[in-house]
Design a protein around this motif. Sequence first.
Motif, PDB file in Angstrom:
ATOM      1  N   ALA A 275       0.838  -1.214   0.000  1.00  0.00           N
ATOM      2  CA  ALA A 275       0.000   0.000   0.000  1.00  0.00           C
ATOM      3  C   ALA A 275       0.861   1.248   0.000  1.00  0.00           C
ATOM      4  CB  ALA A 275      -0.920  -0.020   1.223  1.00  0.00           C
ATOM      5  N   VAL A 276       1.948   1.259   0.783  1.00  0.00           N
ATOM      6  CA  VAL A 276       2.820   2.442   0.827  1.00  0.00           C
ATOM      7  C   VAL A 276       3.492   2.654  -0.516  1.00  0.00           C
ATOM      8  CG1 VAL A 276       4.904   3.377   1.901  1.00  0.00           C
ATOM      9  CG2 VAL A 276       3.175   2.251   3.307  1.00  0.00           C
ATOM     10  N   THR A 277       3.898   1.576  -1.146  1.00  0.00           N
ATOM     11  CA  THR A 277       4.573   1.690  -2.443  1.00  0.00           C
ATOM     12  C   THR A 277       3.604   2.159  -3.537  1.00  0.00           C
ATOM     13  OG1 THR A 277       6.040  -0.117  -1.772  1.00  0.00           O
ATOM     14  CG2 THR A 277       5.979   0.447  -4.103  1.00  0.00           C
ATOM     15  N   SER A 278       2.379   1.656  -3.494  1.00  0.00           N
ATOM     16  CA  SER A 278       1.412   2.032  -4.538  1.00  0.00           C
ATOM     17  C   SER A 278       0.998   3.490  -4.437  1.00  0.00           C
ATOM     18  CB  SER A 278       0.169   1.141  -4.436  1.00  0.00           C
ATOM     19  OG  SER A 278      -0.483   1.346  -3.186  1.00  0.00           O
ATOM     20  N   ASN A 279       1.054   4.096  -3.263  1.00  0.00           N
ATOM     21  CA  ASN A 279       0.673   5.500  -3.093  1.00  0.00           C
ATOM     22  C   ASN A 279       1.803   6.471  -3.380  1.00  0.00           C
ATOM     23  OD1 ASN A 279      -1.962   4.890  -2.391  1.00  0.00           O
ATOM     24  ND2 ASN A 279      -1.485   4.755  -0.202  1.00  0.00           N
ATOM     25  N   SER A 280       2.961   5.943  -3.676  1.00  0.00           N
ATOM     26  CA  SER A 280       4.067   6.833  -4.005  1.00  0.00           C
ATOM     27  C   SER A 280       3.873   7.375  -5.414  1.00  0.00           C
ATOM     28  CB  SER A 280       5.400   6.082  -3.885  1.00  0.00           C
ATOM     29  OG  SER A 280       5.432   4.990  -4.775  1.00  0.00           O
ATOM     30  N   ALA A 281       4.548   8.471  -5.700  1.00  0.00           N
ATOM     31  CA  ALA A 281       4.324   9.168  -6.968  1.00  0.00           C
ATOM     32  C   ALA A 281       4.978   8.460  -8.138  1.00  0.00           C
ATOM     33  CB  ALA A 281       4.857  10.606  -6.867  1.00  0.00           C
ATOM     34  N   ASP A 282       6.071   7.760  -7.905  1.00  0.00           N
ATOM     35  CA  ASP A 282       6.828   7.165  -9.006  1.00  0.00           C
ATOM     36  C   ASP A 282       6.540   5.677  -9.162  1.00  0.00           C
ATOM     37  OD1 ASP A 282       7.872   6.546  -6.607  1.00  0.00           O
ATOM     38  OD2 ASP A 282       9.988   6.778  -7.190  1.00  0.00           O
ATOM     39  N   ASN A 283       5.392   5.194  -8.754  1.00  0.00           N
ATOM     40  CA  ASN A 283       5.076   3.771  -8.873  1.00  0.00           C
ATOM     41  C   ASN A 283       3.607   3.641  -9.243  1.00  0.00           C
ATOM     42  OD1 ASN A 283       4.692   0.962  -8.457  1.00  0.00           O
ATOM     43  ND2 ASN A 283       6.504   0.979  -7.126  1.00  0.00           N
ATOM     44  N   ASN A 284       3.333   2.756 -10.194  1.00  0.00           N
ATOM     45  CA  ASN A 284       1.972   2.513 -10.646  1.00  0.00           C
ATOM     46  C   ASN A 284       1.441   1.168 -10.165  1.00  0.00           C
ATOM     47  OD1 ASN A 284       1.923   4.954 -12.083  1.00  0.00           O
ATOM     48  ND2 ASN A 284       2.954   4.002 -13.852  1.00  0.00           N
ATOM     49  N   CYS A 285       1.958   0.692  -9.035  1.00  0.00           N
ATOM     50  CA  CYS A 285       1.545  -0.608  -8.500  1.00  0.00           C
ATOM     51  C   CYS A 285       0.146  -0.510  -7.920  1.00  0.00           C
ATOM     52  CB  CYS A 285       2.538  -1.060  -7.434  1.00  0.00           C
ATOM     53  SG  CYS A 285       2.143  -2.672  -6.726  1.00  0.00           S
ATOM     54  N   GLU A 286      -0.613  -1.626  -8.015  1.00  0.00           N
ATOM     55  CA  GLU A 286      -1.965  -1.670  -7.472  1.00  0.00           C
ATOM     56  C   GLU A 286      -1.914  -1.727  -5.949  1.00  0.00           C
ATOM     57  OE1 GLU A 286      -4.666  -1.338  -9.056  1.00  0.00           O
ATOM     58  OE2 GLU A 286      -3.916  -1.460 -11.108  1.00  0.00           O
ATOM     59  N   PRO A 287      -2.851  -1.052  -5.271  1.00  0.00           N
ATOM     60  CA  PRO A 287      -2.828  -1.071  -3.801  1.00  0.00           C
ATOM     61  C   PRO A 287      -3.354  -2.366  -3.213  1.00  0.00           C
ATOM     62  CG  PRO A 287      -4.680   0.232  -4.582  1.00  0.00           C
ATOM     63  CD  PRO A 287      -3.911  -0.147  -5.804  1.00  0.00           C
ATOM     64  N   TRP A 288      -3.949  -3.188  -3.983  1.00  0.00           N
ATOM     65  CA  TRP A 288      -4.515  -4.436  -3.477  1.00  0.00           C
ATOM     66  C   TRP A 288      -3.663  -5.622  -3.934  1.00  0.00           C
ATOM     67  CZ3 TRP A 288      -5.348  -7.244  -7.791  1.00  0.00           C
ATOM     68  CH2 TRP A 288      -5.618  -6.550  -8.970  1.00  0.00           C
ATOM     69  N   VAL A 289      -3.884  -6.753  -3.254  1.00  0.00           N
ATOM     70  CA  VAL A 289      -3.160  -7.988  -3.561  1.00  0.00           C
ATOM     71  C   VAL A 289      -4.167  -9.116  -3.569  1.00  0.00           C
ATOM     72  CG1 VAL A 289      -1.374  -9.611  -2.831  1.00  0.00           C
ATOM     73  CG2 VAL A 289      -1.031  -7.157  -2.512  1.00  0.00           C
ATOM     74  N   MET A 290      -4.048  -9.977  -4.562  1.00  0.00           N
ATOM     75  CA  MET A 290      -4.943 -11.123  -4.634  1.00  0.00           C
ATOM     76  C   MET A 290      -4.633 -12.103  -3.480  1.00  0.00           C
ATOM     77  SD  MET A 290      -5.603 -13.733  -7.819  1.00  0.00           S
ATOM     78  CE  MET A 290      -5.565 -12.398  -8.964  1.00  0.00           C
ATOM     79  N   ALA A 291      -5.662 -12.506  -2.769  1.00  0.00           N
ATOM     80  CA  ALA A 291      -5.480 -13.349  -1.586  1.00  0.00           C
ATOM     81  C   ALA A 291      -4.903 -14.722  -1.956  1.00  0.00           C
ATOM     82  CB  ALA A 291      -6.802 -13.517  -0.859  1.00  0.00           C
ATOM     83  N   SER A 292      -5.344 -15.296  -3.060  1.00  0.00           N
ATOM     84  CA  SER A 292      -4.866 -16.625  -3.443  1.00  0.00           C
ATOM     85  C   SER A 292      -3.388 -16.604  -3.823  1.00  0.00           C
ATOM     86  CB  SER A 292      -5.704 -17.155  -4.595  1.00  0.00           C
ATOM     87  OG  SER A 292      -5.644 -16.271  -5.713  1.00  0.00           O
ATOM     88  N   ARG A 293      -2.976 -15.510  -4.528  1.00  0.00           N
ATOM     89  CA  ARG A 293      -1.567 -15.420  -4.880  1.00  0.00           C
ATOM     90  C   ARG A 293      -0.694 -15.215  -3.640  1.00  0.00           C
ATOM     91  NH1 ARG A 293      -1.636 -11.640 -10.338  1.00  0.00           N
ATOM     92  NH2 ARG A 293      -2.882 -13.078 -11.643  1.00  0.00           N
ATOM     93  N   LEU A 294      -1.166 -14.415  -2.749  1.00  0.00           N
ATOM     94  CA  LEU A 294      -0.428 -14.199  -1.504  1.00  0.00           C
ATOM     95  C   LEU A 294      -0.327 -15.498  -0.699  1.00  0.00           C
ATOM     96  CD1 LEU A 294       1.019 -12.096   0.199  1.00  0.00           C
ATOM     97  CD2 LEU A 294      -1.150 -11.573   1.300  1.00  0.00           C
ATOM     98  N   ARG A 295      -1.390 -16.298  -0.710  1.00  0.00           N
ATOM     99  CA  ARG A 295      -1.366 -17.583  -0.022  1.00  0.00           C
ATOM    100  C   ARG A 295      -0.313 -18.501  -0.626  1.00  0.00           C
ATOM    101  NH1 ARG A 295      -6.267 -20.915  -1.676  1.00  0.00           N
ATOM    102  NH2 ARG A 295      -4.935 -20.918  -3.525  1.00  0.00           N
ATOM    103  N   ASP A 296      -0.305 -18.618  -1.983  1.00  0.00           N
ATOM    104  CA  ASP A 296       0.676 -19.488  -2.634  1.00  0.00           C
ATOM    105  C   ASP A 296       2.095 -18.980  -2.463  1.00  0.00           C
ATOM    106  OD1 ASP A 296      -1.477 -20.962  -3.437  1.00  0.00           O
ATOM    107  OD2 ASP A 296      -1.600 -20.026  -5.424  1.00  0.00           O
ATOM    108  N   HIS A 297       2.255 -17.686  -2.283  1.00  0.00           N
ATOM    109  CA  HIS A 297       3.584 -17.114  -2.111  1.00  0.00           C
ATOM    110  C   HIS A 297       4.146 -17.378  -0.707  1.00  0.00           C
ATOM    111  CE1 HIS A 297       6.934 -14.387  -2.579  1.00  0.00           C
ATOM    112  NE2 HIS A 297       6.569 -13.746  -1.462  1.00  0.00           N
ATOM    113  N   LEU A 298       3.297 -17.375   0.304  1.00  0.00           N
ATOM    114  CA  LEU A 298       3.765 -17.495   1.688  1.00  0.00           C
ATOM    115  C   LEU A 298       3.817 -18.940   2.190  1.00  0.00           C
ATOM    116  CD1 LEU A 298       1.920 -14.464   3.334  1.00  0.00           C
ATOM    117  CD2 LEU A 298       4.296 -14.597   2.575  1.00  0.00           C
ATOM    118  N   LEU A 299       2.901 -19.772   1.749  1.00  0.00           N
ATOM    119  CA  LEU A 299       2.836 -21.137   2.268  1.00  0.00           C
ATOM    120  C   LEU A 299       3.884 -22.031   1.612  1.00  0.00           C
ATOM    121  CD1 LEU A 299      -1.006 -21.877   2.500  1.00  0.00           C
ATOM    122  CD2 LEU A 299       0.569 -21.288   4.342  1.00  0.00           C
TER     123      LEU A 299
END
Length: 384
Positions: A275-299
Amino acid sequence: MDSIPRKRPKSETKTPKRKPKSSHSPIKSLLEPPQSFFPSKEEFIKLLTVLLVACAVAFTCSFLAKHLDSDPKLFCDSDSDSTDSDLDSCEPCPVNGECHQGKLQCDHGYRKQGTLCIEDGAINESTKKLVRHFERKVCEAYAHNECYGTGTIWVPENDVWKDLRSNGFMDNFDESAYNFVKAKAVEALAELLEKRTNANGINELKCPESLMESYKPLTCRIQQWLLQHIVIVSSSCAMLVTCAMLLRIIQRKRHFSSRVEQLYDQVCHFLEENAVTSNSADNNCEPWVMASRLRDHLLLPRERRDPLLWTKVEELIQEDSRIDRYPKIIKGEQKVVWEWQVEGSLSLSKLKKRRETQKRVRQISDSNKILQDNYNRRIAETSS
């Protein structure tokens, strides 16, 4: 003037002093012995040496005259009744010996020593070995019968004697010595082992139970002890197994709880940085994250098989007011996304590490793009 008498001076009227020792000196000189009366040290040593040599010679001559020149006493016959007058001319026959015509013959198992008959060490040791052999044979047979059911309780006595003969145990003795050793062994075995005569008239031996216990093998003792205390052993084993299972369950629950909390902290940290990165001026990243992708990334791969783990994490996320959960259409499919509320962030100090966070987010976004491309390619392959 001439008639007046003159006084003598005191020096003239004094009597001369007597010397006290002058009158006694001759008597004392007569009483004192001359210096040459006592022998010197060298003469005294020579005199003592001569006396010792004379005593030794006298003792040696007396001993030789007594034992060599005099005729030894003969032994009194065993079959005659010796009177007091006869004892003066002959030695009484000792115990465990037989005397005939003045000569002593010791019994079997005894040897002559002076005028006595003492036990022969070799015969005595052979008797002990014989008794130990009997004890081992009989007690081992009883012990094997108790443990494995292969031996016999009552062992024939003749079988043990045959075994001794075949092993050459008594080859060093003649027939008379063998009979003597056998007789002594039989007397000792009568006190050590139990004996009976069966219906066929054969003598049999049995080991006492107290002695038989020492001949049981260790495995047999352990087995019999377990059988005797089967209730205590089984209940103790059941208690140990139950305690081990409970301990294992408690450890798994603690590990499960700690892992859920760890994943929850990682999700919060990831969402906040995103969220902090997406609100910066020089980044076009989405403020949200898909829950399923985050699950597969952490588990871990093995943790994905347990759906309860991520379910507990989702429950904690649902109770967290800093995280919004809402559905979103992504490439034609409805997905659940999570978004961190920057306004309600409780860790704004992390903005100082903005560059490091942006770098990590870029890496994650790149991995998400790769996963999305792979997903799209699989969909295209299945549709074709």
